[in-house]
Motif scaffolding. Structure first.
Motif, PDB file in Angstrom:
ATOM      1  N   PHE A 167      40.890  48.082  44.947  1.00  0.00           N
ATOM      2  CA  PHE A 167      41.003  46.622  44.903  1.00  0.00           C
ATOM      3  C   PHE A 167      40.393  46.003  46.148  1.00  0.00           C
ATOM      4  CE2 PHE A 167      44.118  47.914  41.851  1.00  0.00           C
ATOM      5  CZ  PHE A 167      44.106  46.915  40.889  1.00  0.00           C
ATOM      6  N   ASP A 168      39.611  44.957  45.926  1.00  0.00           N
ATOM      7  CA  ASP A 168      39.160  44.101  47.022  1.00  0.00           C
ATOM      8  C   ASP A 168      39.968  42.816  46.885  1.00  0.00           C
ATOM      9  OD1 ASP A 168      37.820  42.872  49.094  1.00  0.00           O
ATOM     10  OD2 ASP A 168      36.169  42.203  47.819  1.00  0.00           O
ATOM     11  N   GLY A 169      41.044  42.736  47.658  1.00  0.00           N
ATOM     12  CA  GLY A 169      42.003  41.663  47.431  1.00  0.00           C
ATOM     13  C   GLY A 169      42.684  41.927  46.103  1.00  0.00           C
ATOM     14  N   LYS A 170      42.562  40.982  45.176  1.00  0.00           N
ATOM     15  CA  LYS A 170      43.155  41.158  43.850  1.00  0.00           C
ATOM     16  C   LYS A 170      42.148  41.642  42.810  1.00  0.00           C
ATOM     17  CE  LYS A 170      46.753  37.633  44.473  1.00  0.00           C
ATOM     18  NZ  LYS A 170      47.355  36.381  43.919  1.00  0.00           N
ATOM     19  N   VAL A 171      40.887  41.742  43.202  1.00  0.00           N
ATOM     20  CA  VAL A 171      39.836  42.076  42.239  1.00  0.00           C
ATOM     21  C   VAL A 171      39.679  43.592  42.113  1.00  0.00           C
ATOM     22  CG1 VAL A 171      37.430  41.751  41.579  1.00  0.00           C
ATOM     23  CG2 VAL A 171      38.621  39.958  42.858  1.00  0.00           C
ATOM     24  N   PRO A 172      39.851  44.155  40.911  1.00  0.00           N
ATOM     25  CA  PRO A 172      39.641  45.593  40.708  1.00  0.00           C
ATOM     26  C   PRO A 172      38.151  45.913  40.726  1.00  0.00           C
ATOM     27  CG  PRO A 172      40.246  44.540  38.645  1.00  0.00           C
ATOM     28  CD  PRO A 172      40.312  43.471  39.684  1.00  0.00           C
ATOM     29  N   VAL A 173      37.768  46.838  41.586  1.00  0.00           N
ATOM     30  CA  VAL A 173      36.370  47.218  41.756  1.00  0.00           C
ATOM     31  C   VAL A 173      36.259  48.744  41.674  1.00  0.00           C
ATOM     32  CG1 VAL A 173      35.790  45.189  43.144  1.00  0.00           C
ATOM     33  CG2 VAL A 173      36.627  47.265  44.276  1.00  0.00           C
ATOM     34  N   PRO A 174      35.061  49.280  41.480  1.00  0.00           N
ATOM     35  CA  PRO A 174      34.917  50.732  41.353  1.00  0.00           C
ATOM     36  C   PRO A 174      34.987  51.436  42.701  1.00  0.00           C
ATOM     37  CG  PRO A 174      32.774  49.689  41.213  1.00  0.00           C
ATOM     38  CD  PRO A 174      33.783  48.570  41.255  1.00  0.00           C
ATOM     39  N   THR A 175      35.456  52.669  42.702  1.00  0.00           N
ATOM     40  CA  THR A 175      35.363  53.519  43.880  1.00  0.00           C
ATOM     41  C   THR A 175      33.953  54.098  43.938  1.00  0.00           C
ATOM     42  OG1 THR A 175      36.010  55.503  42.676  1.00  0.00           O
ATOM     43  CG2 THR A 175      37.800  54.173  43.645  1.00  0.00           C
ATOM     44  N   ILE A 176      33.625  54.715  45.054  1.00  0.00           N
ATOM     45  CA  ILE A 176      32.304  55.330  45.188  1.00  0.00           C
ATOM     46  C   ILE A 176      32.123  56.442  44.153  1.00  0.00           C
ATOM     47  CG2 ILE A 176      33.089  56.977  46.969  1.00  0.00           C
ATOM     48  CD1 ILE A 176      30.303  56.668  48.249  1.00  0.00           C
ATOM     49  N   GLU A 177      33.213  57.142  43.825  1.00  0.00           N
ATOM     50  CA  GLU A 177      33.116  58.220  42.842  1.00  0.00           C
ATOM     51  C   GLU A 177      32.740  57.682  41.462  1.00  0.00           C
ATOM     52  OE1 GLU A 177      35.748  59.354  46.182  1.00  0.00           O
ATOM     53  OE2 GLU A 177      35.849  57.691  44.753  1.00  0.00           O
ATOM     54  N   LYS A 178      33.315  56.567  41.087  1.00  0.00           N
ATOM     55  CA  LYS A 178      32.984  55.943  39.799  1.00  0.00           C
ATOM     56  C   LYS A 178      31.530  55.488  39.782  1.00  0.00           C
ATOM     57  CE  LYS A 178      34.201  51.923  36.924  1.00  0.00           C
ATOM     58  NZ  LYS A 178      33.819  52.545  35.633  1.00  0.00           N
ATOM     59  N   LEU A 179      31.076  54.889  40.864  1.00  0.00           N
ATOM     60  CA  LEU A 179      29.694  54.422  40.935  1.00  0.00           C
ATOM     61  C   LEU A 179      28.702  55.579  40.810  1.00  0.00           C
ATOM     62  CD1 LEU A 179      29.990  51.788  43.804  1.00  0.00           C
ATOM     63  CD2 LEU A 179      29.491  51.309  41.396  1.00  0.00           C
ATOM     64  N   LEU A 180      29.006  56.692  41.458  1.00  0.00           N
ATOM     65  CA  LEU A 180      28.091  57.836  41.416  1.00  0.00           C
ATOM     66  C   LEU A 180      27.950  58.397  40.006  1.00  0.00           C
ATOM     67  CD1 LEU A 180      29.175  59.679  44.683  1.00  0.00           C
ATOM     68  CD2 LEU A 180      26.980  58.542  44.260  1.00  0.00           C
ATOM     69  N   VAL A 181      29.024  58.346  39.242  1.00  0.00           N
ATOM     70  CA  VAL A 181      28.965  58.850  37.863  1.00  0.00           C
ATOM     71  C   VAL A 181      28.348  57.820  36.927  1.00  0.00           C
ATOM     72  CG1 VAL A 181      30.307  59.720  35.905  1.00  0.00           C
ATOM     73  CG2 VAL A 181      30.934  60.379  38.248  1.00  0.00           C
TER      74      VAL A 181
END
Length: 236
Positions: A167-181
Motif C-alpha cells: 500500500f502507498d497510503g490507502k492505494v493498493p499497488v504491486p510489489t516488485i515481485e508482482k511487477l517482475l512477473v
C-alpha cells in the motif's frame, strides 16, 4: 561463536546470495543445523545478512523498491473504491517500472486491476470520461497497434488472485515481485518481454530487496516459475 559468524560472513560476502543447504563443509563442519540457523538469524538481526527467501540469504543489503501511486492513480482508486466497495483493486502508473528498465521506454499508462467479475463494469463506468484512451484487457495486437504508452491511457484488467500487493497510503499497488512477473506475462507489456525482462530481473535482484519465495510463488500462479528460476540461475 564469533568464529562461526565470521566464517559465515566471509563465505556470504563472496556471493550474491546463498542457501543454507548449499553452504560448504568448511563453513558448517561440526555445527548442528539448528545452531547454524541461529547464527544466520542473529546475523540478520544485526543487519549483516538479509533473508530473501526460505533458507536463502544475502550479505548484499539492498534498498526496498518503492511503488508510489501517482496523482491519476490515486484519483481513480478513490473514485472506484467508492463505486465498488466490495471489489479488490491494484492501481498504479506505468512509470513505477522505470528504475528497473535498461531501455528507458516511457509508460504513462495507469493500470487498474480488479476482480475478474467486475472488470467490465469498471471499464463501463470509466468509458464516458476516457473514451479513446481506455482499454479492457488488451491483446498484444491491440496494445502494439493502438496504445501509445507515452500518452495517458488507462488499462483495466483482471487482478490475479493472491497477487502480492503493498500500500502507498490507502492505494493498493504491486510489489516488485508482482511487477517482475506481470511484465513478463501480460500482453500489454509485450515490449518488455524477452531480453528486457531478463535485464529487469537482473537489476531488481542486484539493487533492490526481492523476496524470491514470494516471486516464485506468484510466478507459479502465472505459469512462469520455471522460466524465472532459469533466469535467476543465469544472472547469479
Amino acid at each position: 561463536m564469533v568464529g562461526v559468524s565470521n566464517n559465515i560472513m566471509n563465505y556470504a560476502n563472496g556471493l550474491q546470495q546463498f542457501a543454507i543447504d548449499d553452504m560448504p563443509i568448511e563453513v558448517t563442519a561440526g555445527i548442528a543445523r539448528n545452531t547454524l540457523s541461529w547464527h544466520l538469524s542473529n546475523l540478520c538481526r544485526q543487519g549483516k545478512l538479509k533473508r530473501i527467501g526460505r533458507g536463502i540469504y544475502t550479505a548484499h543489503i539492498s534498498n526496498s523498491f518503492q511503488v508510489k501511486a501517482n496523482t491519476k492513480a490515486r484519483s481513480l482508486y478513490k473514485s472506484l473504491s467508492k463505486q465498488f466497495p466490495l471489489a479488490d483493486f491494484c492501481v498504479y502508473g506505468g512509470g513505477v517500472i522505470t528504475p528497473l528498465l535498461h531501455d528507458l521506454t516511457p509508460n504513462n499508462t495507469v493500470y487498474i486491476e480488479t476482480n475478474r467479475e467486475v472488470t467490465e463494469s469498471v471499464f463501463n463506468v470509466l468509458l464516458p470520461k476516457h473514451k479513446g484512451r481506455l482499454f479492457l484487457s488488451p491483446t498484444k495486437k491491440i496494445a502494439s497497434t493502438y496504445i501509445d504508452f507515452s500518452s495517458e491511457n488507462i488499462i483495466v484488467k483482471p487482478l490475479v488472485t493472491e497477487s502480492p500487493l503493498m500500500f502507498d497510503g490507502k492505494v493498493p499497488v504491486p510489489t516488485i515481485e508482482k511487477l517482475l512477473v506481470d511484465t513478463r506475462v501480460d500482453p500489454d507489456f509485450y515490449y518488455l518481454h524477452g531480453y528486457e525482462n531478463l535485464e529487469m530481473l537482473r537489476t531488481a535482484v542486484t539493487h533492490y530487496n526481492v523476496n524470491q519465495t514470494r516471486l516464485l510463488r506468484y510466478a507459479d500462479r502465472r505459469n512462469e516459475k520455471e522460466s524465472i528460476l532459469n533466469d535467476l540461475k543465469e544472472i547469479q
